[in-house]
Design a protein around this motif. Sequence first.
Motif, PDB file in Angstrom:
ATOM      1  N   GLY A 103       0.870  -1.251   0.018  1.00  0.00           N
ATOM      2  CA  GLY A 103      -0.038  -0.016  -0.177  1.00  0.00           C
ATOM      3  C   GLY A 103       0.785   1.127  -0.062  1.00  0.00           C
ATOM      4  O   GLY A 103       1.901   1.128   0.469  1.00  0.00           O
ATOM      5  N   ILE A 104       0.353   2.411  -0.466  1.00  0.00           N
ATOM      6  CA  ILE A 104       1.268   3.490  -0.636  1.00  0.00           C
ATOM      7  C   ILE A 104       0.430   4.652   0.017  1.00  0.00           C
ATOM      8  O   ILE A 104      -0.665   5.094  -0.124  1.00  0.00           O
ATOM      9  CB  ILE A 104       1.397   3.843  -2.140  1.00  0.00           C
ATOM     10  N   ILE A 105       1.326   5.380   0.760  1.00  0.00           N
ATOM     11  CA  ILE A 105       0.765   6.812   1.298  1.00  0.00           C
ATOM     12  C   ILE A 105       1.910   7.752   0.600  1.00  0.00           C
ATOM     13  O   ILE A 105       2.986   7.642   0.979  1.00  0.00           O
ATOM     14  CB  ILE A 105       0.705   6.778   2.903  1.00  0.00           C
ATOM     15  N   ILE A 106       1.376   8.953   0.003  1.00  0.00           N
ATOM     16  CA  ILE A 106       2.289   9.891  -0.241  1.00  0.00           C
ATOM     17  C   ILE A 106       1.725  11.259   0.309  1.00  0.00           C
ATOM     18  O   ILE A 106       0.499  11.543   0.095  1.00  0.00           O
ATOM     19  CB  ILE A 106       1.961  10.008  -1.844  1.00  0.00           C
ATOM     20  N   ASP A 107       2.758  12.075   0.774  1.00  0.00           N
ATOM     21  CA  ASP A 107       2.358  13.276   1.429  1.00  0.00           C
ATOM     22  C   ASP A 107       3.191  14.587   0.929  1.00  0.00           C
ATOM     23  O   ASP A 107       4.505  14.204   0.797  1.00  0.00           O
ATOM     24  CB  ASP A 107       2.672  13.280   2.977  1.00  0.00           C
ATOM     25  N   GLY A 108       2.443  15.400   0.415  1.00  0.00           N
ATOM     26  CA  GLY A 108       3.308  16.584  -0.225  1.00  0.00           C
ATOM     27  C   GLY A 108       2.804  17.889   0.397  1.00  0.00           C
ATOM     28  O   GLY A 108       1.775  18.059   1.005  1.00  0.00           O
ATOM     29  N   SER A 142       2.326  20.441  -1.944  1.00  0.00           N
ATOM     30  CA  SER A 142       1.852  20.944  -3.324  1.00  0.00           C
ATOM     31  C   SER A 142       0.509  20.480  -3.666  1.00  0.00           C
ATOM     32  O   SER A 142       0.453  19.243  -3.136  1.00  0.00           O
ATOM     33  CB  SER A 142       2.867  21.007  -4.454  1.00  0.00           C
ATOM     34  N   GLU A 143      -0.192  21.067  -4.476  1.00  0.00           N
ATOM     35  CA  GLU A 143      -1.371  20.329  -5.099  1.00  0.00           C
ATOM     36  C   GLU A 143      -0.872  19.471  -6.275  1.00  0.00           C
ATOM     37  O   GLU A 143      -1.931  18.769  -6.686  1.00  0.00           O
ATOM     38  CB  GLU A 143      -2.357  21.512  -5.527  1.00  0.00           C
ATOM     39  N   LEU A 144       0.321  19.479  -6.472  1.00  0.00           N
ATOM     40  CA  LEU A 144       0.695  18.838  -7.618  1.00  0.00           C
ATOM     41  C   LEU A 144       1.932  17.374  -6.956  1.00  0.00           C
ATOM     42  O   LEU A 144       1.967  17.416  -6.158  1.00  0.00           O
ATOM     43  CB  LEU A 144       1.511  19.404  -8.548  1.00  0.00           C
ATOM     44  N   TYR A 145       2.160  16.501  -8.167  1.00  0.00           N
ATOM     45  CA  TYR A 145       2.995  15.608  -8.005  1.00  0.00           C
ATOM     46  C   TYR A 145       2.667  14.252  -7.095  1.00  0.00           C
ATOM     47  O   TYR A 145       3.171  13.212  -7.441  1.00  0.00           O
ATOM     48  CB  TYR A 145       4.172  16.081  -7.435  1.00  0.00           C
ATOM     49  N   THR A 146       1.765  14.433  -6.069  1.00  0.00           N
ATOM     50  CA  THR A 146       1.275  13.227  -5.308  1.00  0.00           C
ATOM     51  C   THR A 146       0.855  11.896  -6.272  1.00  0.00           C
ATOM     52  O   THR A 146       1.198  10.886  -5.988  1.00  0.00           O
ATOM     53  CB  THR A 146       0.522  13.518  -4.197  1.00  0.00           C
ATOM     54  N   LYS A 147      -0.174  12.131  -6.994  1.00  0.00           N
ATOM     55  CA  LYS A 147      -0.653  11.039  -7.848  1.00  0.00           C
ATOM     56  C   LYS A 147       0.378  10.765  -8.812  1.00  0.00           C
ATOM     57  O   LYS A 147       0.285   9.392  -9.090  1.00  0.00           O
ATOM     58  CB  LYS A 147      -1.850  11.776  -8.481  1.00  0.00           C
ATOM     59  N   SER A 148       1.093  11.516  -9.559  1.00  0.00           N
ATOM     60  CA  SER A 148       2.130  10.893 -10.409  1.00  0.00           C
ATOM     61  C   SER A 148       3.071  10.103  -9.855  1.00  0.00           C
ATOM     62  O   SER A 148       3.402   9.106 -10.358  1.00  0.00           O
ATOM     63  CB  SER A 148       2.510  12.125 -11.259  1.00  0.00           C
ATOM     64  N   VAL A 149       3.718  10.588  -8.860  1.00  0.00           N
ATOM     65  CA  VAL A 149       4.748   9.781  -7.889  1.00  0.00           C
ATOM     66  C   VAL A 149       4.157   8.367  -7.570  1.00  0.00           C
ATOM     67  O   VAL A 149       4.513   7.242  -7.609  1.00  0.00           O
ATOM     68  CB  VAL A 149       5.116  10.503  -6.730  1.00  0.00           C
ATOM     69  N   ALA A 150       2.879   8.320  -7.182  1.00  0.00           N
ATOM     70  CA  ALA A 150       2.149   7.238  -6.316  1.00  0.00           C
ATOM     71  C   ALA A 150       2.206   6.288  -7.592  1.00  0.00           C
ATOM     72  O   ALA A 150       2.242   5.018  -7.210  1.00  0.00           O
ATOM     73  CB  ALA A 150       0.865   7.657  -6.003  1.00  0.00           C
ATOM     74  N   ALA A 180      -5.285   1.036  -3.083  1.00  0.00           N
ATOM     75  CA  ALA A 180      -4.264   1.143  -2.045  1.00  0.00           C
ATOM     76  C   ALA A 180      -3.234   2.134  -2.118  1.00  0.00           C
ATOM     77  O   ALA A 180      -2.212   2.143  -1.770  1.00  0.00           O
ATOM     78  CB  ALA A 180      -3.526  -0.216  -2.452  1.00  0.00           C
ATOM     79  N   MET A 181      -3.897   3.158  -2.319  1.00  0.00           N
ATOM     80  CA  MET A 181      -3.206   4.460  -2.394  1.00  0.00           C
ATOM     81  C   MET A 181      -3.733   5.678  -1.808  1.00  0.00           C
ATOM     82  O   MET A 181      -4.913   5.636  -1.956  1.00  0.00           O
ATOM     83  CB  MET A 181      -2.506   4.922  -3.972  1.00  0.00           C
ATOM     84  N   VAL A 182      -3.079   6.239  -0.767  1.00  0.00           N
ATOM     85  CA  VAL A 182      -3.654   7.250  -0.058  1.00  0.00           C
ATOM     86  C   VAL A 182      -2.773   8.495  -0.403  1.00  0.00           C
ATOM     87  O   VAL A 182      -1.598   8.455  -0.223  1.00  0.00           O
ATOM     88  CB  VAL A 182      -3.890   7.094   1.450  1.00  0.00           C
ATOM     89  N   GLU A 183      -3.271   9.784  -0.514  1.00  0.00           N
ATOM     90  CA  GLU A 183      -2.478  10.965  -0.817  1.00  0.00           C
ATOM     91  C   GLU A 183      -2.870  12.184  -0.113  1.00  0.00           C
ATOM     92  O   GLU A 183      -4.154  12.342   0.073  1.00  0.00           O
ATOM     93  CB  GLU A 183      -2.488  11.208  -2.344  1.00  0.00           C
ATOM     94  N   GLY A 184      -1.839  12.913   0.554  1.00  0.00           N
ATOM     95  CA  GLY A 184      -2.054  14.078   1.216  1.00  0.00           C
ATOM     96  C   GLY A 184      -1.546  15.140   0.337  1.00  0.00           C
ATOM     97  O   GLY A 184      -0.272  15.331   0.375  1.00  0.00           O
ATOM     98  N   THR A 185      -2.297  15.791  -0.294  1.00  0.00           N
ATOM     99  CA  THR A 185      -1.901  17.284  -0.893  1.00  0.00           C
ATOM    100  C   THR A 185      -1.584  18.462   0.088  1.00  0.00           C
ATOM    101  O   THR A 185      -1.923  18.472   1.184  1.00  0.00           O
ATOM    102  CB  THR A 185      -2.854  17.780  -2.024  1.00  0.00           C
TER     103      THR A 185
END
Length: 355
Positions: free
Chosen positions: A86-91, A93-101, A119-124
């Motif tokens: 599973g993946i958690i991405i925290d940034g 910026s409003e950009l980049y989190t989804k593309s990195v994930a 399986a991905m959760v992002e915090g912009t």
Amino acid sequence: MKEKLTLVYPKCEDAIRTKRLRALLEDVLGDYEVETIQTVDGFGPLKNRRIIFAIPLGISGVNLEYCRFLKKMRTDTSMLEGSIGGIIIDGESELYTKSVARGLMFTANQAGCSFPGRAMVEGTKDLLNYNIQAMNLETDNLTAYHISAAEMVKRVMAYQPLAKKRGNILVLHASNYSTSNTAGLWNMIRDQLRNCDITELSLRNGTIQDCSGCPYRMCMHFSEKASCYYGGVITKEVYPAILACDALVILAPNYNDAVSANITAFINRLTALFRKNQFYDKHLYAIVVSGYSGGDIVAEQLISALSMNKTFRLPPRYAMVETANDPASILKVEGIGERATAFAQGMMNTLVEKA
């Protein structure tokens, strides 16, 4: 005894920039026995593990230590064999989190890691992506972020194989079979599948009406009947086949670094069915052939749309990505037969119980 998981958490030197992610991890992982890996020197083969990838990005969308992790996964394509992730991405910026994930999910999946649906959760930066969830949960956006992460971790820990005596496979395409290298590659794979019932549906014939964004209540009205306002082949043939299948295979030739218009329309129209029928128990596969390059972009697009969003589970090495230009030239690609055989075997290992 606490359940064990591995936290892959590439180190960021700026403690202030990782404060929100650290607090989230302390909250959602408190009930687990956690092994944490923060530097690439400790990032060796992680086979048959439950893994949470937590990536702090900061405002630039770049974590240099994570790039080292990514390089290692791309050069050792078996290092995550048998693992569930599973993946958690925290940034910031409003950009980049989804593309990195989605780049991370594609890379880890190619290295043998499976992913449950969503399986991905992002915090912009301002967590504006949680406006709807927070409203539905009657809470604030930060709490909704924590709840989403905790639920995703539970899905990773609960993930189990779903093999059956016979696999039910649905194949969707919008290709001209007589000239399509993508269809030619699928034929090589299909001919080697055993104990599988296969349905192939074309989205090429007739007009496939794309989703036009009906009001929510209208969409829900048709969703209650597993239907959609625009009808046609999508509701008459595709929806029932989706509900019946164990695995969805998308034949996705690369059109300008994107899936074709009819496949895009299908994905958009799937929303009506998805509102009442989620797909956590269905596997996603893709056959992607590019004339020049960019097959990974198409594979990542399908991951984002159908696994991260529409909840299809991602089996290990879900996509076969190849390059071929002239008609039938896929048959002349070096080693293509062996790779097609390996892909077919991987599908059967996932979908069909061993005798």
